[in-house]
Design a protein around this motif. Structure first.
Motif, PDB file in Angstrom:
ATOM      1  N   ARG A  79       0.833  -1.211   0.000  1.00  0.00           N
ATOM      2  CA  ARG A  79       0.000   0.000   0.000  1.00  0.00           C
ATOM      3  C   ARG A  79       0.862   1.253   0.000  1.00  0.00           C
ATOM      4  O   ARG A  79       0.559   2.226  -0.694  1.00  0.00           O
ATOM      5  CB  ARG A  79      -0.943  -0.005   1.197  1.00  0.00           C
ATOM      6  CG  ARG A  79      -2.179  -0.853   0.977  1.00  0.00           C
ATOM      7  CD  ARG A  79      -3.236  -0.621   2.046  1.00  0.00           C
ATOM      8  NE  ARG A  79      -3.051  -1.410   3.242  1.00  0.00           N
ATOM      9  CZ  ARG A  79      -3.267  -2.718   3.339  1.00  0.00           C
ATOM     10  NH1 ARG A  79      -3.649  -3.400   2.285  1.00  0.00           N
ATOM     11  NH2 ARG A  79      -3.105  -3.356   4.471  1.00  0.00           N
ATOM     12  N   LEU A  80       1.942   1.241   0.778  1.00  0.00           N
ATOM     13  CA  LEU A  80       2.848   2.397   0.774  1.00  0.00           C
ATOM     14  C   LEU A  80       3.448   2.608  -0.613  1.00  0.00           C
ATOM     15  O   LEU A  80       3.524   3.737  -1.102  1.00  0.00           O
ATOM     16  CB  LEU A  80       3.985   2.196   1.787  1.00  0.00           C
ATOM     17  CG  LEU A  80       3.657   2.329   3.264  1.00  0.00           C
ATOM     18  CD1 LEU A  80       4.917   2.078   4.081  1.00  0.00           C
ATOM     19  CD2 LEU A  80       3.092   3.699   3.583  1.00  0.00           C
ATOM     20  N   VAL A  81       3.863   1.530  -1.238  1.00  0.00           N
ATOM     21  CA  VAL A  81       4.491   1.615  -2.554  1.00  0.00           C
ATOM     22  C   VAL A  81       3.485   2.079  -3.607  1.00  0.00           C
ATOM     23  O   VAL A  81       3.825   2.861  -4.495  1.00  0.00           O
ATOM     24  CB  VAL A  81       5.127   0.263  -2.939  1.00  0.00           C
ATOM     25  CG1 VAL A  81       5.553   0.221  -4.391  1.00  0.00           C
ATOM     26  CG2 VAL A  81       6.302  -0.031  -2.019  1.00  0.00           C
ATOM     27  N   ARG A  82       2.250   1.617  -3.495  1.00  0.00           N
ATOM     28  CA  ARG A  82       1.211   2.055  -4.443  1.00  0.00           C
ATOM     29  C   ARG A  82       0.955   3.547  -4.327  1.00  0.00           C
ATOM     30  O   ARG A  82       0.723   4.225  -5.319  1.00  0.00           O
ATOM     31  CB  ARG A  82      -0.086   1.288  -4.200  1.00  0.00           C
ATOM     32  CG  ARG A  82      -0.355   0.240  -5.234  1.00  0.00           C
ATOM     33  CD  ARG A  82      -1.793  -0.238  -5.227  1.00  0.00           C
ATOM     34  NE  ARG A  82      -2.315  -0.579  -3.932  1.00  0.00           N
ATOM     35  CZ  ARG A  82      -2.292  -1.785  -3.377  1.00  0.00           C
ATOM     36  NH1 ARG A  82      -1.755  -2.778  -4.024  1.00  0.00           N
ATOM     37  NH2 ARG A  82      -2.803  -1.997  -2.198  1.00  0.00           N
ATOM     38  N   GLU A  83       0.999   4.061  -3.105  1.00  0.00           N
ATOM     39  CA  GLU A  83       0.762   5.492  -2.901  1.00  0.00           C
ATOM     40  C   GLU A  83       1.903   6.349  -3.419  1.00  0.00           C
ATOM     41  O   GLU A  83       1.693   7.478  -3.845  1.00  0.00           O
ATOM     42  CB  GLU A  83       0.555   5.775  -1.414  1.00  0.00           C
ATOM     43  CG  GLU A  83      -0.740   5.228  -0.871  1.00  0.00           C
ATOM     44  CD  GLU A  83      -0.854   5.395   0.630  1.00  0.00           C
ATOM     45  OE1 GLU A  83      -0.047   6.145   1.219  1.00  0.00           O
ATOM     46  OE2 GLU A  83      -1.749   4.780   1.211  1.00  0.00           O
ATOM     47  N   ASP A  84       3.120   5.817  -3.377  1.00  0.00           N
ATOM     48  CA  ASP A  84       4.289   6.578  -3.795  1.00  0.00           C
ATOM     49  C   ASP A  84       5.353   5.603  -4.289  1.00  0.00           C
ATOM     50  O   ASP A  84       5.962   4.879  -3.490  1.00  0.00           O
ATOM     51  CB  ASP A  84       4.825   7.396  -2.610  1.00  0.00           C
ATOM     52  CG  ASP A  84       5.990   8.289  -2.968  1.00  0.00           C
ATOM     53  OD1 ASP A  84       6.585   8.113  -4.056  1.00  0.00           O
ATOM     54  OD2 ASP A  84       6.328   9.161  -2.160  1.00  0.00           O
ATOM     55  N   ALA A  85       5.567   5.579  -5.597  1.00  0.00           N
ATOM     56  CA  ALA A  85       6.498   4.618  -6.202  1.00  0.00           C
ATOM     57  C   ALA A  85       7.926   4.768  -5.671  1.00  0.00           C
ATOM     58  O   ALA A  85       8.693   3.805  -5.679  1.00  0.00           O
ATOM     59  CB  ALA A  85       6.485   4.755  -7.717  1.00  0.00           C
ATOM     60  N   SER A  86       8.283   5.940  -5.193  1.00  0.00           N
ATOM     61  CA  SER A  86       9.637   6.123  -4.659  1.00  0.00           C
ATOM     62  C   SER A  86       9.849   5.324  -3.371  1.00  0.00           C
ATOM     63  O   SER A  86      10.980   5.150  -2.920  1.00  0.00           O
ATOM     64  CB  SER A  86       9.925   7.605  -4.413  1.00  0.00           C
ATOM     65  OG  SER A  86       9.156   8.096  -3.331  1.00  0.00           O
ATOM     66  N   MET A  87       8.762   4.823  -2.805  1.00  0.00           N
ATOM     67  CA  MET A  87       8.864   4.021  -1.583  1.00  0.00           C
ATOM     68  C   MET A  87       9.587   2.697  -1.814  1.00  0.00           C
ATOM     69  O   MET A  87      10.101   2.116  -0.871  1.00  0.00           O
ATOM     70  CB  MET A  87       7.470   3.731  -1.020  1.00  0.00           C
ATOM     71  CG  MET A  87       6.842   4.901  -0.304  1.00  0.00           C
ATOM     72  SD  MET A  87       7.815   5.388   1.116  1.00  0.00           S
ATOM     73  CE  MET A  87       7.721   3.927   2.109  1.00  0.00           C
ATOM     74  N   VAL A  88       9.661   2.231  -3.055  1.00  0.00           N
ATOM     75  CA  VAL A  88      10.374   0.981  -3.319  1.00  0.00           C
ATOM     76  C   VAL A  88      11.814   1.095  -2.831  1.00  0.00           C
ATOM     77  O   VAL A  88      12.340   0.184  -2.205  1.00  0.00           O
ATOM     78  CB  VAL A  88      10.314   0.590  -4.814  1.00  0.00           C
ATOM     79  CG1 VAL A  88      11.225  -0.583  -5.111  1.00  0.00           C
ATOM     80  CG2 VAL A  88       8.893   0.274  -5.226  1.00  0.00           C
TER      81      VAL A  88
END
Length: 138
Positions: A79-88
């Motif tokens: 969910r974090l990654v979906r909200e902000d791709a830079s989270m990867v």
């Protein structure tokens, strides 16, 4: 699901059964504090509750329950990654710098098998394998 997220969710749950759990928990909560501060305290509480379930699953030899708990944390991270791709990149840093180092060797090997990275440019070729690899020909 992103393989890095899969590996990180599995590593979070695996870290719950280690003596360095508090360090791992603090690192996970810190990730939420940076990106979703309004959820950070709840995430910390959720991690503690799930830790009790992981420890019980390990005592009972219930691998299926542990896999289900890992799946739940994989979803949280996804969910974090979906909200902000830079989270990867942040999840990768969490995995490599904070979670994997606290795991026993056999757990590190299991987590390491989930993620394989390679880059090639020009006419280069990349060969990856989870175990032995024999390449013949050109």
């Amino acid at each position: 699901m992103d393989p890095m997220v899969t590996a990180a969710g599995t590593a979070v749950v695996s870290a719950m059964a280690t003596s360095a759990w508090e360090q791992a928990r603090d690192a996970v909560v810190a990730l939420w504090r940076r990106w979703r501060p309004e959820r950070a305290e709840q995430v910390g509480a959720d991690l503690e509750a799930v830790r009790a379930e992981v420890l019980e699953a390990r005592r009972a030899g219930d691998d299926e329950a542990e896999r289900a708990l890992a799946g739940a944390w994989q979803s949280e991270l996804q969910r974090l990654v979906r909200e902000d791709a830079s989270m990867v990149a942040e999840v990768r840093r969490l995995l490599e710098e904070r979670l994997v180092p606290v795991l026993p060797v056999e757990e590190r090997t299991r987590i390491g098998k989930l993620v394989m990275k390679a880059e090639a440019s020009g006419h280069a070729r990349v060969f990856q394998a989870g175990r032995d690899q024999h390449i013949t020909g050109s």
